[in-house]
Design a protein around this motif. Structure first.
Motif, mmCIF file in Angstrom:
data_model
loop_
_atom_site.group_PDB
_atom_site.id
_atom_site.type_symbol
_atom_site.label_atom_id
_atom_site.label_comp_id
_atom_site.label_asym_id
_atom_site.label_seq_id
_atom_site.Cartn_x
_atom_site.Cartn_y
_atom_site.Cartn_z
ATOM 1 N N LEU A 192 2.884 0.273 -2.894
ATOM 2 C CA LEU A 192 1.853 -0.045 -1.747
ATOM 3 C C LEU A 192 2.451 0.269 -0.234
ATOM 4 O O LEU A 192 2.066 0.813 0.335
ATOM 5 N N MET A 193 3.767 0.120 -0.048
ATOM 6 C CA MET A 193 4.346 0.304 1.157
ATOM 7 C C MET A 193 4.716 1.853 1.318
ATOM 8 O O MET A 193 4.626 2.287 2.448
ATOM 9 N N LEU A 194 4.704 2.660 0.292
ATOM 10 C CA LEU A 194 4.941 4.175 0.441
ATOM 11 C C LEU A 194 3.523 4.710 0.359
ATOM 12 O O LEU A 194 3.557 6.123 0.378
ATOM 13 N N CYS A 195 2.519 4.256 0.486
ATOM 14 C CA CYS A 195 1.127 4.622 0.613
ATOM 15 C C CYS A 195 0.451 4.389 1.826
ATOM 16 O O CYS A 195 0.973 3.386 2.651
ATOM 17 N N PHE A 225 0.426 9.897 -8.086
ATOM 18 C CA PHE A 225 -0.392 8.799 -8.575
ATOM 19 C C PHE A 225 -0.369 7.441 -8.117
ATOM 20 O O PHE A 225 -1.007 6.486 -8.029
ATOM 21 N N GLU A 226 0.894 7.133 -7.471
ATOM 22 C CA GLU A 226 1.193 5.953 -7.064
ATOM 23 C C GLU A 226 1.865 5.749 -5.578
ATOM 24 O O GLU A 226 2.077 4.947 -5.131
ATOM 25 N N MET A 227 2.309 7.047 -5.277
ATOM 26 C CA MET A 227 3.100 7.259 -3.805
ATOM 27 C C MET A 227 2.491 8.426 -3.343
ATOM 28 O O MET A 227 1.978 9.485 -3.682
ATOM 29 N N PHE A 228 2.744 8.236 -1.815
ATOM 30 C CA PHE A 228 2.319 9.400 -0.730
ATOM 31 C C PHE A 228 0.858 9.796 -1.163
ATOM 32 O O PHE A 228 0.444 11.077 -1.019
ATOM 33 N N THR A 229 0.133 8.792 -0.973
ATOM 34 C CA THR A 229 -1.086 8.776 -1.180
ATOM 35 C C THR A 229 -2.117 7.857 -0.779
ATOM 36 O O THR A 229 -1.358 7.038 -0.285
ATOM 37 N N SER A 230 -3.326 7.834 -0.977
ATOM 38 C CA SER A 230 -4.281 6.469 -0.606
ATOM 39 C C SER A 230 -3.678 5.218 -1.319
ATOM 40 O O SER A 230 -3.283 4.988 -2.416
ATOM 41 N N ARG A 231 -3.591 4.257 -0.724
ATOM 42 C CA ARG A 231 -3.355 2.965 -1.214
ATOM 43 C C ARG A 231 -3.822 2.348 -2.151
ATOM 44 O O ARG A 231 -3.405 1.731 -3.235
ATOM 45 N N HIS A 232 -5.277 2.608 -2.298
ATOM 46 C CA HIS A 232 -6.135 2.249 -3.162
ATOM 47 C C HIS A 232 -7.371 3.031 -3.273
ATOM 48 O O HIS A 232 -7.569 3.754 -2.228
ATOM 49 N N LEU A 233 -8.089 2.997 -4.500
ATOM 50 C CA LEU A 233 -9.037 3.696 -4.558
ATOM 51 C C LEU A 233 -10.365 2.777 -4.144
ATOM 52 O O LEU A 233 -10.265 1.398 -4.482
ATOM 53 N N LEU A 234 -11.332 3.160 -3.257
ATOM 54 C CA LEU A 234 -12.381 2.155 -2.775
ATOM 55 C C LEU A 234 -13.726 2.711 -3.229
ATOM 56 O O LEU A 234 -13.954 3.717 -3.708
#
Length: 400
Positions: free
Chosen positions: A310-313, A150-159
């Motif tokens: 943020l840095m791990l996404c 939900f917070e890591m190893f994924t897209s940094r933001h929903l766009l």
């Protein structure tokens, strides 16, 4: 951060038998009946101009003559806590495996030049840390990784990307939240179009956009939250008017919003914690403000976790057909339909389609409740007067 979107997607694909079993065990809440006239009313309200200055509070990542790209999603200010817990668990697993490796490395050196020294304690520690490390790793991969993502190893933001040339809206989400979706602009409804559609007067929530099932082509509605959490309904109105005018009239005359970088700068992790709280800080007492100063280290901890998240996404990337949509000679992306999902997901969406279906026609007018109490007749009134004791009659009447 993606917890709300994940729960929403689970509601769309929840197995029918499991939901019915849950409803039998618990008190079933009455489902609100929706009519086609309700959706049409919301769509017409979204098309009307609002007499308010358009302004986007962002974050805006791209804006030009035909594209407006913003952050979407809810609870961005809560991002960071899952990252801290996840990194703590990962650190403990890594520490156990490191100690196990160190113990077995020592045993290997002893075995290469064994001179009768004891090795039982070292062997026990190596097996203990190896068991703890591998066992914790298995439990984490099976039960914990889904929450970490939900917070890591994924897209940094929903766009969310608005394309006024193709008159389409694109949602960029991970697969476990519904994936990338293409929607028509003309079917959108908004919580900023009218106050009766705003939740809790718009305080503490971002602008809400909703596409009814009749416009999505996937048998379920699409709900997204756009931009920052608002302090009042006027901010939602300004945000919505900015988006509406961009899509319907063009960017001419609109104030150019500040562009936010996709690079994870530290201030991008700390400022979201105060979105939608300006009204609270202004009206709070001095004692409350003093209490906020004392709990400020908690904001610092959550902000640090947010920054690590943020840095791990990684930066989200659109498919090529969406990146080129609206350019001369490039194809228009097809709208997302039910056939774009795997067969198992299609079956779930068909089973649950009745949950979001609307009744045809117009919502019937609510009948005024007529009083069931009959008015008193003249005979009943006279009988009531006869029942009054003689003592309560006028004093000027003699007792006879």
């Amino acid at each position: 951060m993606y917890f709300f979107e994940w729960l929403t997607w689970l509601a769309y694909i929840d197995p029918k038998n499991e939901r019915e079993a849950f409803e039998k065990q618990h008190k079933k809440t009455r489902r609100k009946i929706a009519y086609e006239s309700d959706d049409q009313e919301m769509i017409e309200a979204a098309k009307k101009p609002i007499g308010i200055i358009p302004k986007s509070r962002g974050p805006v990542y791209t804006v030009n003559g035909h594209i407006l790209e913003m952050r979407c999603g809810i609870w961005e200010d809560k991002r960071g806590l899952i990252s801290i817990v996840s990194l703590t668990i990962i650190y403990m697993i890594a520490s156990d495996l490191y100690l196990a490796t160190k113990s077995f490395k020592t045993l290997l050196l002893i075995a290469q030049n064994y001179q009768g020294q004891p090795y039982g304690e070292r062997l026990f520690l190596g097996l203990f840390f190896l068991t703890m490390g591998l066992g914790s790793l298995w439990l984490y991969l099976k039960f914990g990784l889904r929450f970490t993502r939900f917070e890591m190893f994924t897209s940094r933001h929903l766009l969310i990307r608005f394309n006024r040339t193709t008159q389409q809206v694109y949602l960029h989400r991970p697969t476990y939240c519904g994936g990338i979706v293409t929607l028509p602009w003309h079917g959108v409804t908004s919580s900023g179009s009218d106050k009766k559609y705003a939740t809790a007067a718009g305080v503490g929530l971002p602008l809400e956009l909703l596409w009814p099932p009749s416009f999505t082509g996937t048998l379920h509605p699409e709900l997204v939250h756009v931009g920052k959490a608002s302090n009042n309904f006027a901010e939602q109105q300004s945000e919505w008017e900015f988006i509406r005018r961009f899509m319907d009239e063009g960017p001419e005359g609109l104030p150019r919003p500040p562009i936010t970088s996709h690079f994870p700068w530290p201030w991008q992790a700390f400022t979201p914690q105060f979105e939608g709280l300006t009204h609270y800080f202004r009206r709070s007492s001095r004692l409350t403000k003093l209490g906020l100063v004392f709990i400020s280290p908690a904001f610092l901890i959550i902000g640090t976790g947010h920054w690590l998240s943020l840095m791990l996404c990684w930066k989200p990337r659109w498919p090529k057909i969406i990146r080129e949509a609206g350019l001369p000679g490039k194809p228009t992306p097809p709208l997302t339909t039910l056939n774009d999902y795997p067969p198992a997901v299609q079956e779930r969406l068909r089973e649950n389609a009745y949950l979001w279906a609307t009744r045809p026609g117009k919502r019937p007018e609510r009948k005024k409740r007529a009083s069931t109490r009959k008015p008193k007749t003249a005979i009943a009134t006279s009988c009531l007067e006869n029942d009054i004791p003689a003592e309560t009659h006028r004093a000027d009447i003699s007792p006879g």
